[in-house]
Design a protein around this motif. Structure first.
Motif, mmCIF file in Angstrom:
data_model
loop_
_atom_site.group_PDB
_atom_site.id
_atom_site.type_symbol
_atom_site.label_atom_id
_atom_site.label_comp_id
_atom_site.label_asym_id
_atom_site.label_seq_id
_atom_site.Cartn_x
_atom_site.Cartn_y
_atom_site.Cartn_z
ATOM 1 N N PHE A 221 -38.175 22.127 -1.062
ATOM 2 C CA PHE A 221 -38.685 21.002 -1.656
ATOM 3 C C PHE A 221 -37.560 20.387 -2.529
ATOM 4 O O PHE A 221 -37.030 20.942 -3.474
ATOM 5 N N THR A 222 -37.565 19.266 -2.528
ATOM 6 C CA THR A 222 -36.429 18.114 -3.286
ATOM 7 C C THR A 222 -37.204 17.271 -4.032
ATOM 8 O O THR A 222 -38.399 17.225 -3.736
ATOM 9 N N ALA A 223 -36.513 16.299 -4.189
ATOM 10 C CA ALA A 223 -36.973 14.992 -5.105
ATOM 11 C C ALA A 223 -37.204 13.972 -4.092
ATOM 12 O O ALA A 223 -38.016 13.115 -4.311
ATOM 13 N N GLY A 224 -36.468 14.075 -2.878
ATOM 14 C CA GLY A 224 -36.759 12.942 -1.850
ATOM 15 C C GLY A 224 -35.563 12.974 -0.769
ATOM 16 O O GLY A 224 -34.993 14.038 -1.022
ATOM 17 N N THR A 225 -35.618 12.136 0.257
ATOM 18 C CA THR A 225 -34.598 12.042 1.315
ATOM 19 C C THR A 225 -33.268 11.905 0.732
ATOM 20 O O THR A 225 -32.534 12.611 0.924
ATOM 21 N N THR A 226 -33.165 11.205 -0.493
ATOM 22 C CA THR A 226 -31.788 10.915 -0.888
ATOM 23 C C THR A 226 -31.293 12.298 -1.512
ATOM 24 O O THR A 226 -30.049 12.571 -1.284
ATOM 25 N N MET A 227 -31.971 12.941 -2.181
ATOM 26 C CA MET A 227 -31.588 14.218 -2.787
ATOM 27 C C MET A 227 -31.343 15.156 -1.614
ATOM 28 O O MET A 227 -30.226 15.874 -1.660
ATOM 29 N N SER A 228 -32.179 15.257 -0.618
ATOM 30 C CA SER A 228 -32.115 16.294 0.487
ATOM 31 C C SER A 228 -30.591 16.065 1.184
ATOM 32 O O SER A 228 -29.917 16.798 1.472
ATOM 33 N N ILE A 229 -30.313 14.718 1.279
ATOM 34 C CA ILE A 229 -29.102 14.372 2.249
ATOM 35 C C ILE A 229 -27.881 14.754 1.195
ATOM 36 O O ILE A 229 -26.783 15.417 1.608
ATOM 37 N N ASN A 230 -27.905 14.291 0.019
ATOM 38 C CA ASN A 230 -26.658 14.635 -1.017
ATOM 39 C C ASN A 230 -26.699 16.354 -1.002
ATOM 40 O O ASN A 230 -25.585 16.755 -1.136
ATOM 41 N N MET A 231 -27.767 16.966 -1.175
ATOM 42 C CA MET A 231 -27.905 18.460 -1.070
ATOM 43 C C MET A 231 -26.884 19.116 0.146
ATOM 44 O O MET A 231 -26.242 19.756 0.010
ATOM 45 N N VAL A 232 -27.029 18.541 1.161
ATOM 46 C CA VAL A 232 -26.654 19.023 2.532
ATOM 47 C C VAL A 232 -24.927 18.421 2.394
ATOM 48 O O VAL A 232 -24.152 19.217 2.839
ATOM 49 N N ALA A 233 -24.871 17.337 2.031
ATOM 50 C CA ALA A 233 -23.335 16.757 2.071
ATOM 51 C C ALA A 233 -22.465 17.716 1.019
ATOM 52 O O ALA A 233 -21.267 17.935 1.204
ATOM 53 N N SER A 234 -23.108 18.042 -0.063
ATOM 54 C CA SER A 234 -22.422 18.829 -1.123
ATOM 55 C C SER A 234 -22.193 20.372 -0.627
ATOM 56 O O SER A 234 -21.465 21.049 -0.595
ATOM 57 N N SER B 297 -39.084 12.133 2.860
ATOM 58 C CA SER B 297 -39.558 11.981 1.493
ATOM 59 C C SER B 297 -41.151 12.066 1.686
ATOM 60 O O SER B 297 -41.798 11.329 2.573
ATOM 61 N N GLY B 298 -41.969 12.504 0.700
ATOM 62 C CA GLY B 298 -43.238 12.395 0.670
ATOM 63 C C GLY B 298 -44.134 11.087 0.554
ATOM 64 O O GLY B 298 -44.911 10.941 1.333
ATOM 65 N N HIS B 299 -43.189 10.068 -0.088
ATOM 66 C CA HIS B 299 -43.803 8.992 -0.572
ATOM 67 C C HIS B 299 -44.045 7.874 0.775
ATOM 68 O O HIS B 299 -44.826 7.157 0.685
ATOM 69 N N LYS B 300 -43.246 8.275 1.878
ATOM 70 C CA LYS B 300 -43.703 7.292 3.022
ATOM 71 C C LYS B 300 -44.416 7.956 4.092
ATOM 72 O O LYS B 300 -44.784 7.403 4.938
ATOM 73 N N LEU B 301 -45.017 8.941 3.581
ATOM 74 C CA LEU B 301 -45.680 9.893 4.554
ATOM 75 C C LEU B 301 -47.313 9.854 3.944
ATOM 76 O O LEU B 301 -47.775 10.855 3.948
ATOM 77 N N TYR B 302 -47.562 8.885 3.027
ATOM 78 C CA TYR B 302 -48.794 8.712 2.283
ATOM 79 C C TYR B 302 -49.019 9.715 1.102
ATOM 80 O O TYR B 302 -50.139 10.009 0.750
ATOM 81 N N GLY B 303 -47.780 10.392 0.762
ATOM 82 C CA GLY B 303 -47.985 11.387 -0.005
ATOM 83 C C GLY B 303 -47.346 10.755 -1.589
ATOM 84 O O GLY B 303 -47.011 9.585 -1.544
ATOM 85 N N PRO B 304 -47.272 11.474 -2.542
ATOM 86 C CA PRO B 304 -46.639 11.130 -3.873
ATOM 87 C C PRO B 304 -45.079 10.824 -3.794
ATOM 88 O O PRO B 304 -44.320 11.456 -2.976
ATOM 89 N N THR B 305 -44.532 10.148 -4.916
ATOM 90 C CA THR B 305 -43.112 9.950 -4.961
ATOM 91 C C THR B 305 -42.696 11.119 -5.751
ATOM 92 O O THR B 305 -43.530 12.075 -6.312
#
Ligand code: PMP
Length: 410
Positions: A92-105, A225-233
């Motif tokens: 679990f991350t904060a969102g897509t952006t964080m997930s991608i940054n996590m893999v890149a780093s 990200s959760g928020h595009k799947l009808y879930g929370p930000t």
């Protein structure tokens, strides 16, 4: 399992059932930016905070146990949603952006060497573009950008001539947030694996519309990200193949991600804890579980079919409008997003007219500047369809665009 009909599913979304201040009904066509929330998700957030809220993985008391169970149950539901073999492949991350940054780093900095190539595509959202550009610069690697065809597709020739033995990572969207393009993920993973590369799939857009299976499609990393799947930000997901997560360095250091901390040295917990440092978005994770349950109750296949018929209708009705260009593939070959421009009409003026009619769309470059440069337009108007949209919504969109064009055209 509970089943919910797609007919009238909008009634489960409180925000769609209140008149706007100007008396209009809301026609929400910006789900690609963020989807609205069904009542069960909103209720779940309240339930957690009213009934059993506590920090996660820390308290051996009743609230703590309930929270831990609820988080692990969302983890299992997420694993099932994407076809992961085991729940501890879900971080679990904060969102897509964080997930991608996590893999890149955490993967990229360790595995990409000078002279290697990182492959992305012209379709990518800035979130799946800039982290790779920065990684390439840090590591002395080359960023290669797979070109699209004039129809907004990725051709086999382009894929085959770009992914090669030098490729270390391929990062590709499973659905363009502008054109709706659905890249051939399996073709890409097969070729990348033959070349010894790993593949990250940015599923931020496709996840609410289309089933994806990380095992069947041999995806190494998947983000959404959760928020595009009808879930929370505030909550997102990184799926990673377990052996890759094990080998990766941590991304953030702090509480919960360690197994032992000493004055000189520390070592790390096993995945997923290794990547979940600090207090997590507890309420949001549990509520994401409610969103996944809701989507499953309606059925992703049913949702996809419903949205596709609306997409076809949107294409049909919008192309009747004089001077209107829809970008990207034909409706049979894409997800439920329509981006267009109209000769002699600014996309901002159009957005204002649509807003007055209660029709919420987005205009601009949609965080995809390189793609708009390729399309040769600075900005487009985007209507993105969700499960709650109806044929009336699409009719109203087309009618309003048509009349706005008459008034606005210079
Ligand atoms: N990738 C794509 C394809 C997207 O559409 C978005 C959101 N617009 C993102 C990544 C970024 O998602 P988030 O802002 O939730 O991190």
């Amino acid at each position: 399992a509970i089943r919910l009909s797609i007919d009238g599913v909008a009634s489960h979304f409180p925000i769609l059932n209140r008149p706007l201040p100007n008396g209009k009904r809301t026609i929400f066509l910006d789900s690609g930016a963020s989807a609205q929330k069904p009542k069960v998700v909103i209720d779940k957030e309240r339930e957690v905070q009213e009934e059993y809220y506590a920090n996660a993985f820390r308290g051996r008391y009743y609230f703590g146990q309930r929270i831990d169970d609820a988080i692990e149950s969302t983890r299992q539901a997420t694993a099932n949603l994407v076809g992961a073999g085991r729940p501890d492949e879900i971080v679990f991350t904060a969102g897509t952006t964080m997930s991608i940054n996590m893999v890149a780093s955490a993967y990229g900095d360790k595995n990409v060497r000078p002279g290697d190539e990182i492959v992305i595509t012209e379709l990518e959202h800035h979130a799946n573009f800039v982290p790779w550009q920065a990684l390439a610069k840090r590591r002395g690697a080359k960023l290669r950008i797979l070109p699209i065809t004039n129809d907004g597709l990725l051709s086999n020739e382009a894929i085959e001539s770009t992914i090669n033995e030098k490729t270390a990572i391929v990062a590709v969207t499973s659905m363009s947030n502008v054109l709706g393009t659905l890249p051939p993920i399996e073709k890409i993973t097969h070729l990348a694996h033959q070349c010894g590369a790993v593949v990250l799939v940015d599923a931020a857009q496709s996840i609410p519309h289309q089933r994806i299976d990380v095992v069947k499609s041999e995806i190494d990393f998947l983000t959404f990200s959760g928020h595009k799947l009808y879930g929370p930000t505030g909550v997102g997901v990184l799926y990673g193949r377990y052996d890759l997560l094990t080998e990766m360095d941590p991304f953030m250091y702090g509480g919960h991600m360690i197994s032992q901390v000493g004055r000189e040295e520390s070592n790390w917990a096993l995945p997923p804890a290794k990547f979940e440092a600090g207090t997590m978005p507890i309420v949001q994770i549990v509520s994401l579980g409610a969103a996944i349950e809701f989507v499953n109750a309606v059925g992703l296949d049913v949702i996809g079919k419903h949205e596709h018929s609306l997409l076809q209708l949107a294409h049909q009705r919008l192309t009747e409008i004089d001077g209107l260009t829809i970008y990207g593939p034909q409706p049979d070959n894409k997800g439920s997003i329509v981006s267009f421009s109209i000769q002699g009409v600014s996309s901002e003026d159009l957005a204002i007219r649509l807003d007055e009619a209660g029709i919420f769309t987005r205009h601009g470059h949609h965080c995809a500047m390189v793609l708009h440069e390729r399309l040769g337009v600075p900005a487009t108007t985007r209507a993105s369809i969700g499960m709650y949209n109806t044929t009336e919504d699409i009719d109203e969109l087309a009618r309003t665009v048509k009349s706005a064009v008459k008034q606005l055209r210079v």
